[in-house]
Design a protein around this motif. Sequence first.
Motif, PDB file in Angstrom:
ATOM      1  N   TRP A 237       0.855  -1.176   0.000  1.00 22.04           N
ATOM      2  CA  TRP A 237       0.000   0.000   0.000  1.00 22.04           C
ATOM      3  C   TRP A 237       0.891   1.225   0.000  1.00 22.04           C
ATOM      4  O   TRP A 237       1.851   1.285   0.777  1.00 22.04           O
ATOM      5  CB  TRP A 237      -0.872   0.020   1.261  1.00 22.04           C
ATOM      6  CG  TRP A 237      -2.097  -0.795   1.122  1.00 22.04           C
ATOM      7  CD1 TRP A 237      -2.281  -1.847   0.277  1.00 22.04           C
ATOM      8  CD2 TRP A 237      -3.308  -0.615   1.857  1.00 22.04           C
ATOM      9  NE1 TRP A 237      -3.551  -2.351   0.439  1.00 22.04           N
ATOM     10  CE2 TRP A 237      -4.193  -1.614   1.400  1.00 22.04           C
ATOM     11  CE3 TRP A 237      -3.722   0.269   2.836  1.00 22.04           C
ATOM     12  CZ2 TRP A 237      -5.481  -1.735   1.913  1.00 22.04           C
ATOM     13  CZ3 TRP A 237      -4.995   0.155   3.346  1.00 22.04           C
ATOM     14  CH2 TRP A 237      -5.870  -0.840   2.884  1.00 22.04           C
ATOM     15  N   GLU A 239       1.014   5.447   0.097  1.00 26.44           N
ATOM     16  CA  GLU A 239       0.356   6.737   0.279  1.00 26.44           C
ATOM     17  C   GLU A 239       1.332   7.849  -0.040  1.00 26.44           C
ATOM     18  O   GLU A 239       2.539   7.676   0.118  1.00 26.44           O
ATOM     19  CB  GLU A 239      -0.094   6.897   1.743  1.00 26.44           C
ATOM     20  CG  GLU A 239      -1.249   6.025   2.111  1.00 26.44           C
ATOM     21  CD  GLU A 239      -1.611   6.181   3.587  1.00 26.44           C
ATOM     22  OE1 GLU A 239      -1.473   7.283   4.134  1.00 26.44           O
ATOM     23  OE2 GLU A 239      -2.010   5.165   4.166  1.00 26.44           O
ATOM     24  N   ASP A 240       0.806   8.996  -0.410  1.00 21.53           N
ATOM     25  CA  ASP A 240       1.672  10.162  -0.567  1.00 21.53           C
ATOM     26  C   ASP A 240       2.244  10.499   0.804  1.00 21.53           C
ATOM     27  O   ASP A 240       1.559  10.374   1.817  1.00 21.53           O
ATOM     28  CB  ASP A 240       0.854  11.365  -1.069  1.00 21.53           C
ATOM     29  CG  ASP A 240       0.554  11.264  -2.557  1.00 21.53           C
ATOM     30  OD1 ASP A 240       0.739  10.162  -3.117  1.00 21.53           O
ATOM     31  OD2 ASP A 240       0.149  12.278  -3.141  1.00 21.53           O
ATOM     32  N   LYS A 241       3.495  10.910   0.800  1.00 21.22           N
ATOM     33  CA  LYS A 241       4.102  11.369   2.056  1.00 21.22           C
ATOM     34  C   LYS A 241       4.036  12.890   2.047  1.00 21.22           C
ATOM     35  O   LYS A 241       4.734  13.552   1.298  1.00 21.22           O
ATOM     36  CB  LYS A 241       5.547  10.904   2.156  1.00 21.22           C
ATOM     37  CG  LYS A 241       6.199  11.288   3.468  1.00 21.22           C
ATOM     38  CD  LYS A 241       7.596  10.708   3.576  1.00 21.22           C
ATOM     39  CE  LYS A 241       8.143  10.833   4.986  1.00 21.22           C
ATOM     40  NZ  LYS A 241       8.250  12.210   5.441  1.00 21.22           N
ATOM     41  N   PHE A 328      -4.638   9.974   7.567  1.00 25.50           N
ATOM     42  CA  PHE A 328      -4.191   8.701   6.992  1.00 25.50           C
ATOM     43  C   PHE A 328      -4.456   7.513   7.895  1.00 25.50           C
ATOM     44  O   PHE A 328      -4.178   6.379   7.530  1.00 25.50           O
ATOM     45  CB  PHE A 328      -2.734   8.754   6.536  1.00 25.50           C
ATOM     46  CG  PHE A 328      -1.745   9.334   7.507  1.00 25.50           C
ATOM     47  CD1 PHE A 328      -1.377   8.647   8.640  1.00 25.50           C
ATOM     48  CD2 PHE A 328      -1.164  10.572   7.249  1.00 25.50           C
ATOM     49  CE1 PHE A 328      -0.448   9.168   9.514  1.00 25.50           C
ATOM     50  CE2 PHE A 328      -0.229  11.102   8.128  1.00 25.50           C
ATOM     51  CZ  PHE A 328       0.130  10.393   9.273  1.00 25.50           C
ATOM     52  N   ARG A 366      -8.385   1.425   7.554  1.00 25.55           N
ATOM     53  CA  ARG A 366      -8.590   2.278   6.392  1.00 25.55           C
ATOM     54  C   ARG A 366     -10.047   2.201   5.927  1.00 25.55           C
ATOM     55  O   ARG A 366     -10.649   3.208   5.551  1.00 25.55           O
ATOM     56  CB  ARG A 366      -7.636   1.864   5.266  1.00 25.55           C
ATOM     57  CG  ARG A 366      -7.782   2.638   3.980  1.00 25.55           C
ATOM     58  CD  ARG A 366      -7.171   4.026   4.080  1.00 25.55           C
ATOM     59  NE  ARG A 366      -7.459   4.832   2.898  1.00 25.55           N
ATOM     60  CZ  ARG A 366      -6.803   5.946   2.583  1.00 25.55           C
ATOM     61  NH1 ARG A 366      -5.849   6.410   3.360  1.00 25.55           N
ATOM     62  NH2 ARG A 366      -7.128   6.629   1.511  1.00 25.55           N
ATOM     63  N   SER A 386      -5.961  10.717   2.867  1.00 21.15           N
ATOM     64  CA  SER A 386      -4.675  10.592   2.177  1.00 21.15           C
ATOM     65  C   SER A 386      -4.851   9.814   0.879  1.00 21.15           C
ATOM     66  O   SER A 386      -5.739   8.975   0.755  1.00 21.15           O
ATOM     67  CB  SER A 386      -3.664   9.890   3.072  1.00 21.15           C
ATOM     68  OG  SER A 386      -4.069   8.566   3.326  1.00 21.15           O
ATOM     69  N   HIS A 387      -3.990  10.112  -0.067  1.00 20.92           N
ATOM     70  CA  HIS A 387      -4.013   9.459  -1.377  1.00 20.92           C
ATOM     71  C   HIS A 387      -3.386   8.079  -1.234  1.00 20.92           C
ATOM     72  O   HIS A 387      -2.229   7.961  -0.833  1.00 20.92           O
ATOM     73  CB  HIS A 387      -3.228  10.335  -2.356  1.00 20.92           C
ATOM     74  CG  HIS A 387      -3.242   9.832  -3.754  1.00 20.92           C
ATOM     75  ND1 HIS A 387      -2.367   8.874  -4.204  1.00 20.92           N
ATOM     76  CD2 HIS A 387      -4.026  10.161  -4.805  1.00 20.92           C
ATOM     77  CE1 HIS A 387      -2.614   8.635  -5.475  1.00 20.92           C
ATOM     78  NE2 HIS A 387      -3.618   9.400  -5.872  1.00 20.92           N
ATOM     79  N   LEU A 388      -4.159   7.048  -1.556  1.00 19.28           N
ATOM     80  CA  LEU A 388      -3.677   5.671  -1.384  1.00 19.28           C
ATOM     81  C   LEU A 388      -3.853   4.877  -2.663  1.00 19.28           C
ATOM     82  O   LEU A 388      -4.921   4.900  -3.268  1.00 19.28           O
ATOM     83  CB  LEU A 388      -4.468   4.997  -0.252  1.00 19.28           C
ATOM     84  CG  LEU A 388      -4.286   3.490  -0.095  1.00 19.28           C
ATOM     85  CD1 LEU A 388      -2.948   3.162   0.544  1.00 19.28           C
ATOM     86  CD2 LEU A 388      -5.407   2.899   0.744  1.00 19.28           C
ATOM     87  N   LYS A 415       3.044   1.116   3.207  1.00 18.73           N
ATOM     88  CA  LYS A 415       2.494   0.516   4.422  1.00 18.73           C
ATOM     89  C   LYS A 415       2.087  -0.934   4.208  1.00 18.73           C
ATOM     90  O   LYS A 415       1.586  -1.290   3.141  1.00 18.73           O
ATOM     91  CB  LYS A 415       1.305   1.343   4.914  1.00 18.73           C
ATOM     92  CG  LYS A 415       1.702   2.789   5.217  1.00 18.73           C
ATOM     93  CD  LYS A 415       0.569   3.601   5.802  1.00 18.73           C
ATOM     94  CE  LYS A 415       1.059   4.994   6.168  1.00 18.73           C
ATOM     95  NZ  LYS A 415      -0.006   5.857   6.701  1.00 18.73           N
ATOM     96  N   TRP A 430       5.450   0.604   8.478  1.00 17.76           N
ATOM     97  CA  TRP A 430       5.459   1.815   7.657  1.00 17.76           C
ATOM     98  C   TRP A 430       6.901   2.067   7.211  1.00 17.76           C
ATOM     99  O   TRP A 430       7.800   2.108   8.062  1.00 17.76           O
ATOM    100  CB  TRP A 430       5.040   3.040   8.471  1.00 17.76           C
ATOM    101  CG  TRP A 430       3.608   3.108   8.844  1.00 17.76           C
ATOM    102  CD1 TRP A 430       2.649   2.149   8.677  1.00 17.76           C
ATOM    103  CD2 TRP A 430       2.961   4.213   9.480  1.00 17.76           C
ATOM    104  NE1 TRP A 430       1.449   2.590   9.164  1.00 17.76           N
ATOM    105  CE2 TRP A 430       1.615   3.856   9.665  1.00 17.76           C
ATOM    106  CE3 TRP A 430       3.384   5.468   9.910  1.00 17.76           C
ATOM    107  CZ2 TRP A 430       0.690   4.706  10.267  1.00 17.76           C
ATOM    108  CZ3 TRP A 430       2.480   6.317  10.506  1.00 17.76           C
ATOM    109  CH2 TRP A 430       1.134   5.932  10.681  1.00 17.76           C
TER     110      TRP A 430
END
Length: 582
Positions: A237, A239-241, A328, A366, A386-388, A415, A430
């Motif tokens: 997975w 996500e944007d940080k 997130f 999530r 958050s973008h996932l 993640k 993470w």
Amino acid sequence: MRGWSELAERVGGTTRTSEKTSLLAGYLAQLPSAELRPAAVFLTGRPFSESDQRALGLGWAAIAAAVTHLAGTTAGALSEAYDRSSDLGMAVADLLAHRPDEPDPSHSPGIAEVAEAFSVIEAASGAAAKGAVFAELLARCDALTAKYVVKVLTGELRIGLREGLLEAAIAGAFERPQAAVQWAGMLIGDVGETAILAKEGRLEEARLRLFHPIKFMLASPAEDAAEIVSRLGPTVWVEDKYDGIRAQLHRRGFEARLFSRDLHDISDQFPEIVEAARGLPWDGVLDGEILAYADGHVLPFLTLQGRLGRKDPTAETRANVPVVYVAFDLLAVGPRSEGLTRSEGHDGPSGPAIEPLLRVPLVERRRRLEALGLPALAEGGRFALSHLVTADSAEALDRVFDEARARRNEGLMVKDPQSGYSPGRRGLGWLKMKKALATLDCVVVGVEVGHGKRHGVLSDYTFAVRDEITGRHVTIGKAYTGLTDAEIAEMTAWFEAHTIRQLGRYRAVEPTVVVEVAFDVIQRSTRHQSGFALRFPRIVRLRPDKTAAEIDTLQTVERLHRELQFGAEYLVTAAARRPVRP
Ligand code: AMP
């Protein structure tokens, strides 16, 4: 406190984990409750529990004044003692051990008295008042006790005690499962209280308390996509940080609060987020990032930085640096609270039960987070999800990375969907992937011999970019190579043969060798001919495939620098666009 200090001395004196645990367990088991609570907290090397936001506010000067007065010496003597050990507690003990009137250890203050004195010091206003309470406490301590009082109040216990070990000791002391101690500790964030619950056989009564921050889960760094995929398996997975500040949002009824990574209440720095949170139709705890965001763009951290630490920002600041909360994770959730009346909304810990989700896998957390209905960042609003996406190969991860960068985010957080939320731990659940901002191809113009194991080889490179206007090479930085020993040896021979001029240690060399340089930030600087410097430059690799004609130019550097300045520029234009009276 003398008994506690003796125990600490013995725990610090052994490196064997099992011995540390059994010493601690034996000690904790025999303490009365009134002493157990502070004894456990002090063992974390803090005067107050982690979830307690109080700080003593006692500086080196106040400690030094009290110690030198008692010992009849000077501040210089304390500094000398400190230089010997770099440990203030030990230095204090050194000086106080030579007191002719050192109190009998049996008369040293008890743990509960020391805890009380810490509270009084915290509550006292002004350095003089705090110092006076401390001096009074210290006067009653023998040297060993004084050593540990100072170690605890300066937060530098240094006896080789990890949190897990203390939990194991509490479990051992009261014959409870360690997992139960750990779980209670996660929920209440106060090891003193956890110890009491363990002693009284009430660990299962531990409840997550809203408005008491939970320690934040941390991420481990990962070098590159291939490493990540090999660690977490084929599908990860991603996500944007986001490059903002981490914040935990607690909300119930009409109350909402934000906590920072160090568990401080930062609600009054971001009143617009708190106000918006009051309107959300559910109770719970979110983990997320506060970001500066405007006109559909993430603004750089630099922009947000101007707001940090400032309470009650003016309307102008709020308008110039608009913030959003990107969620997130969902750490706890309760019944929807739309139907609550205002007074019910304020009922804090006694309100309807909140379900902690810390042990629930991320995939389920999530799902529940998404069920709260937060929009995507681009849709606008004060709260976003958050973008996932998922990625199943190193190439896919690289592509997603570039997309995240295109959205002006720092990189990726990868993640493990099966991972639980581990408060305060840096596990592999993470992984953060924040490749350098960009790389520049530069030519090596000078070399120097290195230090340490690189002292015989030319391993420090000064490199340059090309000024398109004058055609000259202009230096932009210097870095140790990240090359292998074999490459360095080969290049050393080459550079020795192609030295143009030797200036002490520095050799100017033929500008032929191209290197790829990674860095974090470009800053203006007078140190180098280009007028710019790279922050944290690293030589990633040699680029034998490129000639000096193909290196990056000063004009590219200027463009990158301008893009990085976007935030600062935004501030100026935003102020011009939106004149707001304070
Ligand atoms: P670092 O500060 O470089 O150690 O990276 C970890 C930090 O990244 C976290 O503490 C968060 O503040 C931040 N972060 C940004 N985006 C995310 C995300 N999607 N998930 C988790 N942490 C994130």
